[in-house]
Design a protein around this motif. Structure first.
Motif, short mmCIF file in Angstrom:
data_model
loop_
_atom_site.label_atom_id
_atom_site.label_comp_id
_atom_site.label_asym_id
_atom_site.label_seq_id
_atom_site.Cartn_x
_atom_site.Cartn_y
_atom_site.Cartn_z
N LYS A 1 0.85 -1.19 0.00
CA LYS A 1 0.00 0.00 0.00
C LYS A 1 0.89 1.24 0.00
O LYS A 1 2.03 1.19 0.49
N LEU A 2 0.35 2.34 -0.51
CA LEU A 2 1.12 3.58 -0.48
C LEU A 2 0.19 4.79 -0.47
O LEU A 2 -0.99 4.70 -0.81
N CYS A 3 0.76 5.91 -0.06
CA CYS A 3 0.07 7.19 -0.06
C CYS A 3 1.07 8.21 -0.58
O CYS A 3 2.05 8.51 0.09
N ALA A 4 0.84 8.72 -1.80
CA ALA A 4 1.85 9.51 -2.49
C ALA A 4 1.43 10.96 -2.69
O ALA A 4 0.26 11.29 -2.82
N ASP B 1 9.64 16.18 -7.80
CA ASP B 1 9.76 16.04 -6.35
C ASP B 1 8.58 15.22 -5.85
O ASP B 1 7.49 15.25 -6.45
N GLY B 2 8.79 14.48 -4.76
CA GLY B 2 7.66 13.74 -4.20
C GLY B 2 8.01 12.97 -2.95
O GLY B 2 9.19 12.77 -2.62
N ALA B 3 6.99 12.55 -2.25
CA ALA B 3 7.14 11.73 -1.05
C ALA B 3 6.04 10.68 -1.02
O ALA B 3 4.92 10.92 -1.51
N VAL B 4 6.37 9.50 -0.47
CA VAL B 4 5.42 8.39 -0.46
C VAL B 4 5.48 7.69 0.89
O VAL B 4 6.56 7.27 1.34
N LEU B 5 4.34 7.57 1.55
CA LEU B 5 4.22 6.69 2.72
C LEU B 5 4.03 5.27 2.22
O LEU B 5 3.29 5.03 1.26
N LEU B 6 4.68 4.31 2.87
CA LEU B 6 4.68 2.93 2.39
C LEU B 6 4.18 1.97 3.46
O LEU B 6 4.47 2.15 4.65
N LYS B 7 3.50 0.91 3.02
CA LYS B 7 3.24 -0.26 3.86
C LYS B 7 3.70 -1.48 3.08
O LYS B 7 3.47 -1.57 1.86
N GLY C 1 6.99 2.50 6.01
CA GLY C 1 8.15 3.29 5.63
C GLY C 1 7.80 4.60 4.98
O GLY C 1 6.63 4.93 4.76
N VAL C 2 8.85 5.33 4.65
CA VAL C 2 8.74 6.62 3.98
C VAL C 2 9.77 6.65 2.85
O VAL C 2 10.94 6.30 3.06
N LEU C 3 9.33 7.07 1.68
CA LEU C 3 10.22 7.21 0.53
C LEU C 3 10.14 8.66 0.05
O LEU C 3 9.06 9.19 -0.17
N ILE C 4 11.30 9.27 -0.10
CA ILE C 4 11.39 10.65 -0.58
C ILE C 4 12.30 10.68 -1.80
O ILE C 4 13.40 10.11 -1.78
N ALA C 5 11.86 11.34 -2.86
CA ALA C 5 12.70 11.52 -4.05
C ALA C 5 12.53 12.95 -4.54
O ALA C 5 11.40 13.46 -4.60
N SER C 6 13.64 13.60 -4.86
CA SER C 6 13.57 14.97 -5.35
C SER C 6 14.74 15.24 -6.28
O SER C 6 15.86 14.78 -6.04
N GLN C 7 14.47 15.96 -7.35
CA GLN C 7 15.52 16.40 -8.27
C GLN C 7 15.70 17.91 -8.23
O GLN C 7 16.40 18.48 -9.04
#
Length: 386
Positions: free
Chosen positions: A221-224, A238-244, A251-257
């Motif tokens: 599951k995710l919430c982006a 740019d973005g962030a994603v909450l993860l299950k 977890g938490v995933l962050i990606a940014s350019q």
């Protein structure tokens, strides 16, 4: 049985291409593979000049991938290539990969694997039908200390995994570089060439792949939240994603350019019941291992106490830096030794089979689809659909 050097034909990667040169350095590192032919550019003059610069025979410098695959398949078995290496932008991945598989050639391919999830599934089905091999060059899982992290988690060193933090900040797209003559920026920010996501498709997929590889768990599951920060850009930067995850971790995933000043600062932290680990791509030979009731340990590449997978992918004694090119080369070496074993009707070692596959490519494309869908939805948790 007699072993022979594996022959590869490269698609893309001509004289001015960044990633083509990286692939050639990587597959040359172990002496297992030789470049035998190429369709190195869509521009005939560049294709020809690039082939000459790489000392390819004149009759094996091709003007298109179609010509290369067709003519190579007609050569005797001891002359034709064993696999193709596809290093074009991802909107030119599917057709050559499918054609190569249909003509009996194994495939190494850059990521993201293709342009869409539908294409990824078609490629997965073709790999299964043909029994051929496909390696996806998700570079970062080729690092020895990433493999050490994965093995420690798999062996239960930290108990049940509870938490994952993974981030990939870059700063190279902090300006509208695609309008300033930057060819890499131009195609990566073009929806017609890059697909439905920019930042998350380009580097977010690396972060997701790393999290799943080390933990052995799949995102369920995710919430982006995706953002386009630079005005005038056509895709997210740019973005962030909450993860299950499917075994209970979150977890938490962050990606940014647009993280101005950052280079390729991919890093991951994983925590279990007894302790955790931390790895930074810009300091790849070090793995920090943290314990609930003991001091932090510093694991180093090249050391005798490492597990089988890390040792297999270390190339020099401790203290001699290994990095991006060696990680790339590890994928090629593992793919090559597994393919050699298959060609000789032998069983590949478990270490040789440890490279990203078409299944990882499908999950990467699914990650992009799910993140974009979640970001566009008001729904809090989005089920990860493949």
């Amino acid at each position: 049985m007699k072993r022979e050097k594996l022959r590869v034909g490269m698609i893309g990667g001509g004289k001015d291409a960044f990633i083509g040169a990286v692939h050639r350095l990587a597959f040359n590192m172990d002496g297992l593979i030789e470049l035998s032919c190429g369709a190195l550019s869509v521009h005939p003059e560049v294709a020809r000049e690039s082939g000459e610069l790489l000392f390819l025979p004149e009759d094996r410098i091709y003007m298109s991938y179609e010509e290369m695959i067709r003519k190579e398949s007609q050569l005797p078995a001891d002359k034709r290539i064993h696999f193709v290496s596809i290093v074009t932008p991802n909107f030119v991945h599917f057709a050559p990969a499918m054609m190569a598989l249909e003509h009996g050639f194994n495939v190494v391919i850059e990521k993201p694997m293709v342009f869409s999830l539908d294409e990824a599934k078609q490629l997965q089905q073709k790999v299964r039908e043909t029994g051929l091999m496909l390696c996806l060059t998700h570079t970062y899982t080729g690092y020895p200390m990433v493999k050490q992290a994965r093995q420690m988690v798999a062996e239960g060193a930290f108990g049940k995994i509870r938490k994952v933090y993974v981030e990939y900040p870059q700063g190279w797209l902090s300006r509208l570089s695609e309008r300033e003559g930057n060819a890499q920026a131009a195609w990566r920010t073009d929806p017609k060439k890059s697909g439905k996501s920019g930042c998350m498709g380009d580097i977010g997929t690396h972060a997701a792949n790393l999290a799943e590889y080390i933990t052995g768990q799949n995102i369920s599951k995710l919430c982006a939240d995706l953002n386009t920060i630079v005005e005038g850009r056509n895709l997210d930067d740019d973005g962030a994603v909450l993860l299950k995850f499917d075994q209970g971790a979150s977890g938490v995933l962050i990606a940014s350019q647009v993280a101005a000043g950052e280079e390729n600062a991919l890093r991951i932290k994983v925590y279990g019941e007894k302790g955790g680990l931390e790895w930074h791509q810009q300091e790849p030979n070090t793995l920090l291992v943290k314990w609930l009731d003991a001091p932090t340990q510093v694991y180093r590449a090249g050391s005798g106490y490492l597990g089988d997978y890390a040792k297999h992918n270390c190339r020099t004694p401790g203290g001699h830096p290994e990095g991006y090119l060696e990680a790339f080369a590890n994928h090629y070496r593992n793919f090559a030794t597994a393919l050699q074993a298959k060609l000789n009707n032998e069983t590949p070692s478990k270490e040789s089979l440890d490279f990203p596959s078409v299944d990882d490519g499908v999950r990467g494309m699914a990650f992009i689809d799910n993140v974009v869908a979640s970001s566009q939805s008001d729904q809090k948790w989005w089920d990860f659909k493949v």
